[in-house]
Structure formats: C-alpha cells, structure tokens
Design a protein around this motif. Structure first.
Motif, PDB file in Angstrom:
ATOM      1  N   VAL A  16       8.432   2.267   6.593  1.00 25.76           N
ATOM      2  CA  VAL A  16       7.307   1.375   6.619  1.00 25.76           C
ATOM      3  C   VAL A  16       6.102   2.260   6.771  1.00 25.76           C
ATOM      4  CG1 VAL A  16       6.026  -0.572   7.185  1.00 25.76           C
ATOM      5  CG2 VAL A  16       8.462  -0.680   6.950  1.00 25.76           C
ATOM      6  N   ALA A  17       6.159   3.279   7.773  1.00 30.48           N
ATOM      7  CA  ALA A  17       4.877   4.197   7.929  1.00 30.48           C
ATOM      8  C   ALA A  17       4.660   4.872   6.616  1.00 30.48           C
ATOM      9  CB  ALA A  17       5.175   5.079   9.111  1.00 30.48           C
TER      10      ALA A  17
ATOM     11  N   ARG B 288       1.651   7.248   1.109  1.00 32.55           N
ATOM     12  CA  ARG B 288       2.028   7.329  -0.444  1.00 32.55           C
ATOM     13  C   ARG B 288       1.173   6.236  -1.233  1.00 32.55           C
ATOM     14  NH1 ARG B 288       8.572   8.211   0.030  1.00 32.55           N
ATOM     15  NH2 ARG B 288       8.340  10.369   1.236  1.00 32.55           N
ATOM     16  N   GLY B 289       0.155   5.816  -0.491  1.00 34.07           N
ATOM     17  CA  GLY B 289      -0.906   5.012  -1.407  1.00 34.07           C
ATOM     18  C   GLY B 289      -0.226   3.491  -1.756  1.00 34.07           C
ATOM     19  N   ARG B 290       0.667   2.923  -0.961  1.00 39.09           N
ATOM     20  CA  ARG B 290       1.313   1.687  -1.163  1.00 39.09           C
ATOM     21  C   ARG B 290       0.887   0.786  -0.151  1.00 39.09           C
ATOM     22  NH1 ARG B 290       5.063   5.244  -3.141  1.00 39.09           N
ATOM     23  NH2 ARG B 290       5.462   5.029  -5.610  1.00 39.09           N
ATOM     24  N   GLY B 291      -0.182   0.984   0.703  1.00 35.13           N
ATOM     25  CA  GLY B 291      -0.369   0.199   1.669  1.00 35.13           C
ATOM     26  C   GLY B 291      -0.729  -0.971   1.506  1.00 35.13           C
ATOM     27  N   ARG B 292      -0.869  -1.603   0.239  1.00 37.00           N
ATOM     28  CA  ARG B 292      -0.894  -3.029  -0.079  1.00 37.00           C
ATOM     29  C   ARG B 292       0.407  -3.606   0.049  1.00 37.00           C
ATOM     30  NH1 ARG B 292       1.757  -3.761  -4.859  1.00 37.00           N
ATOM     31  NH2 ARG B 292       2.419  -1.889  -5.961  1.00 37.00           N
ATOM     32  N   LEU B 293       1.585  -2.855   0.217  1.00 40.02           N
ATOM     33  CA  LEU B 293       2.845  -3.714   0.625  1.00 40.02           C
ATOM     34  C   LEU B 293       3.278  -3.967   1.914  1.00 40.02           C
ATOM     35  CD1 LEU B 293       4.784  -1.247  -1.789  1.00 40.02           C
ATOM     36  CD2 LEU B 293       4.032  -3.786  -2.335  1.00 40.02           C
ATOM     37  N   ARG B 294       2.288  -3.557   2.900  1.00 43.98           N
ATOM     38  CA  ARG B 294       2.356  -3.731   4.342  1.00 43.98           C
ATOM     39  C   ARG B 294       2.173  -5.068   4.539  1.00 43.98           C
ATOM     40  NH1 ARG B 294       1.898   0.688   8.105  1.00 43.98           N
ATOM     41  NH2 ARG B 294       2.228  -1.032   9.624  1.00 43.98           N
TER      42      ARG B 294
END
Length: 400
Positions: free
Chosen positions: A388-389, A394-400
């Motif tokens: 998750v970190a 990797r530019g996928r912070g929207r998935l957090r």
C-alpha cells in the motif's frame, strides 16, 4: 461503590492499510461492515458502549470522516461526534474528549475504546469495564488486558504484578498515594512493544503478560493532570479548546491550537511513564477480543463465526464425495460476489458482479473492488502495508 458518571470515548481514525482495498482513506475500516452483520464496526462499538454509559459516548474522528460518521450514527443522540482538524494520533483525540468531559461533568470517568475492534462476549466485556471503573475511582489509569491465547507478534503486551505483592507492583502503587486495588485488578509493571515470536513465547510462559488492546479507563481530570506533568503543552492545549467549546470562538481556537499539539499515542504519552510510577492497573479479561488488524484475522473471524459470511462449498468431483470440508476446501464469501471453487480454502470479499473462480488455492484472501484487485496469502497478511505504501510512490495515490 461507584459515584462518578461514566462517559465512553471512541477514537475513530487510522489508515487501515492492512485491510486495503476494502479500507480506504475516504472510507476507513471503522465505517465498514466487515462481518456481514448489517452494521459497521463503529455502529457495533457505539451500541456496545451505550448500554454501559451514563452519558452518550463521544466519538472523536477526522474532519474528513465527520459527515459519514454522523450519517451512520443518525440523529438519535446515541453518540456525540467531535471532529479533529487533522490526525494527531490517539493521545490528543482522547485528551480533547477528556477535557470536554472534565469541563462539563467534573469528576467523571472516561473509557477509551477503539471504534474498529470486535468483541464477542458483551457480558464479560461489561463486567471488565465495571471493574475498571471501580479501580479508576481510586485515581488509577486502568487498562483492560486480554488474556493471550497464543504467542501473537502483532500486539503489544502488558506485564502485570500480583495485587498483594510481587515484583515492584504494590509498593509503587502504595507510594503513589492510591488505595488498594479491587480484587481482580493488578498493578502494571510495564508495557512492551510488539515482540518477535521467541519473545512472545517467553511472555506467555511467565503467565504475567496480557495483550494490550489499547483500552483505558480513568477519571478525566486524572488523565489531564498527569498529562500536564508529562506533556504540559498538550494538556493546556486541549483544555483551551474545551474552554471555547460552545462559543463563537470554538472553531478558531480549535484550528489554531490543534496543529501545535504533540502527535503521540496514549501508550507513549501516559501509560508507559505512569506504569513506572506505579499509577497504572490492569483488569485481565477474556471476552473474545479481536482488532481485526489484517485479512488473516478477518478470515479467522469469518470462520469462527459462520453466520458472519456466506459459506460456499468448494466443488468436489462426484467420485470424491459431496459437500464442504475435507479435500473439498472451504470458501467464505463476504459481499456480492459469486464464487465457484475446486479444492480451495479461501476468503473472498467481492464488491462487483464479477464471477470469481478458484482452483487449488489454500489460505488465500481475495478482494475484488471496482478499481483494485488484491490476491493475498493470509500467512503474509502483515506485509500488505508495504504494498500500500508503494501506491503513492508509483503514482497511484488515488487508490489509497
């Protein structure tokens, strides 16, 4: 005999990274129904504590989740919601609630209980809380310690001493000016961080160690006075905020003072240093507690309590017999997914209409959401936070 009213405090926060992608920043673990019982962990916690309270529980949650919390709790007055502008760990949240209680109900006892834990035996829990209240009347910070069932490495531990004597316990409590502890309550020698397996086994062998569930019962004024000794600015800050509550200046004071408060857990701020001074006591308890800290824990809960998930029989060829169990495996499903499985033991959390087929999988959790699919070996569940970190990196912070 108890004389002071009891007000539960429910800190509702945390990232819940080990339950991603079910738990997200916008909808964390405490807002989810993780057991299939038709209510969230927060709703279950409020319901469990409301019956023990003399006044409605105080839920302290982040401003980003305030609306969702209020929506889940409704307008029944079952709980009071206090929003914190930003996450500052558990001590500021609990201290703010304590300051509000101290100002409104001098002498009251508070009890802090996480919003996202499961408790199986409500009657045993109620008995433990009542005993903790009795000890808190004497000025102690009282914690509920869980009788360990195995050498867990995912929990912190509490080392207790015998109430009538033993290593360093009773003498320090007497020196602190506090009265005798009630039967069934013991002095705390120390708190220990999460151990490795070998050390956890050593703890269990002594018979003196309990799991630290992060549950604390204490008079609100005692908590704040002790905090004023340990971290003066934090105690003064929450008292300043509480003094402004209900006035036109409240929001301004909250937004000015809150970011300056020390971000620290209650264990480090109070429990550990007060234990050294003999001011902490523990109620050993066994009431089926689980912090549901990862998918392995959740899978275990769904199997130990079959009504919490839909069991789906793994398909077995006719020559091998019919039904679930044996070589046929065991698949539990939470959510709307349809699952077909052959020789598999797995837990599936499905939020889409996709059909999921499994063959020959053992000890697996599968989480299927609209924007992310997780396949995880339960034995590696604690490592999910590493993955998750990487989302931000990797530019996928929207998935957090």
């Amino acid at each position: 005999m108890r004389q002071h009213p009891f007000v539960p405090v429910i800190p509702a926060g945390g990232a819940g990274t080990r339950l991603w992608p079910l738990s997200r920043r916008a909808r964390p673990k405490f807002l989810l129904d993780l057991t299939g019982e038709g209510r969230s962990l927060l709703q279950s916690t409020v319901e469990r504590l409301a019956s023990l309270a003399d006044h409605p529980p105080i839920v302290v949650t982040g401003a980003a989740h305030e609306a969702a919390v209020r929506q889940q709790l409704g307008g029944s007055g079952a709980a009071r919601v206090v929003a914190e502008p930003s996450p500052r760990n558990s001590m500021p949240a609990i201290a703010l609630a304590a300051a509000l209680v101290e100002r409104e109900r001098p002498g009251a006892i508070i009890g802090s209980f996480a919003a996202d834990h499961l408790i199986e035996d409500h009657e045993a829990f109620a008995r433990a809380v009542l005993l903790a209240r009795e000890a808190a009347e004497g000025g102690y910070l009282v914690t509920l310690g869980i009788t360990p069932t195995h050498p867990a490495t995912g929990f912190g531990y509490i080392e207790g001493a015998e109430a009538g004597g033993g290593p360093a316990g009773s003498d320090r409590h007497a020196a602190g000016g506090r009265g005798a502890l009630p039967p069934g309550v013991h002095p705390v020698t120390r708190f220990v961080e999460k151990p490795d397996r070998e050390r956890a086994e050593q703890f269990l062998a002594t018979g003196r160690f309990l799991w630290n569930a992060g549950m604390f019962v204490v008079r609100a004024a005692v908590l704040l006075d002790e905090l004023a000794v340990q971290i003066p600015s934090l105690a003064a800050g929450v008292r300043e905020i509480a003094a402004a509550h209900g006035t036109d200046q409240y929001q301004e004071v909250l937004e000015r003072v809150w970011p300056r408060l020390t971000a620290i857990a209650i264990d480090h701020a109070l429990a550990e240093p007060l234990a050294v001074d003999g001011k902490v006591a523990v109620v050993p308890a066994g009431f089926g507690w689980d912090d549901v800290g990862d998918f392995a824990a959740l899978a275990r809960q769904l199997r130990e309590h079959p009504g919490r998930a839909v069991p789906q029989s793994a398909e077995i060829p006719p020559s091998e017999g019919e039904g679930r169990g044996g070589d046929g495996g065991d698949v539990r499903v939470l959510g709307s997914a349809t699952v077909d499985a052959v020789y598999s033991r797995a837990t599936v959390y499905g939020a889409t209409d996709r059909h999921i087929a499994l063959v020959g999988l053992d000890g697996i959790s599968i989480v299927d959401t609209e924007d992310a699919l997780l396949v995880l070996a339960d034995a590696q569940a604690q490592d999910l936070s590493v993955l998750v970190a990487r989302l931000e990196q990797r530019g996928r912070g929207r998935l957090r």
